[in-house]
Design a protein around this motif. Structure first.
Motif: not given
Length: 158
Positions: A108-109, A114-116
């Motif tokens: 999850l980290c 990676r998420a914008n």
């Protein structure tokens, strides 16, 4: 490197045999206590090696391997800190207490980075959803297998 073998009896009646490079001036009880204190470090290295994927390094050059190790250490430290902040709801009628599943927390980290549009509160809520029971005194037999060399040929085989 010189090492000597020491053997001591555990509370269960079993014997523990370890090899040490400590000087012979150390008493058996001191060696036993140091070995016990080191166990937390060993479990952290296990998480670092298997959970964060350091079983096989992917860089051929020393600098790339070092970079991969530092990146894994950074992710390990970040995840460890985030896990400390996660709130795990304990069941009132359960047999076991629960803690965060560290392997899932690492995944999850990674997605968080990676998420914008990463949201730290959402990350903590997601981590809190994945828990494992704490089973005190649980001991499994070691499943030791010889591991072979993993070369870099998998990169050229297509």
């Amino acid at each position: 490197m010189k090492a000597h073998i020491v053997r001591f009896q555990l509370e269960t009646g079993e014997f523990e045999t370890i090899a040490t490079s400590l000087p012979r001036a150390f008493a058996l009880e001191d060696i036993r206590e140091l070995y016990h204190l080191r166990w937390g470090i060993e479990t952290s290295f296990r998480d670092l090696k298997y959970t964060l994927g350091l079983v096989n390094l992917h860089g051929k050059r020393d600098a790339f391997a070092e970079q991969e190790i530092w990146a894994a250490l950074t992710m390990f430290n970040f995840t460890s800190r985030v896990v400390q902040e996660a709130v795990v709801k304990q069941p009132t009628d359960g047999v076991h207490a629960y803690r965060v599943n560290f392997k899932m927390a690492v995944a999850l980290c990674r997605e968080y980075f990676r998420a914008n549009s990463a949201d730290s509160e959402k990350l903590l809520q997601e981590i809190s959803r994945y828990t494992v029971p704490i089973r005190e005194g649980r001991r499994d037999k070691r499943n030791l297998k010889a591991k072979g060399f993993v070369g870099f040929t998998y990169r050229v085989a297509a």
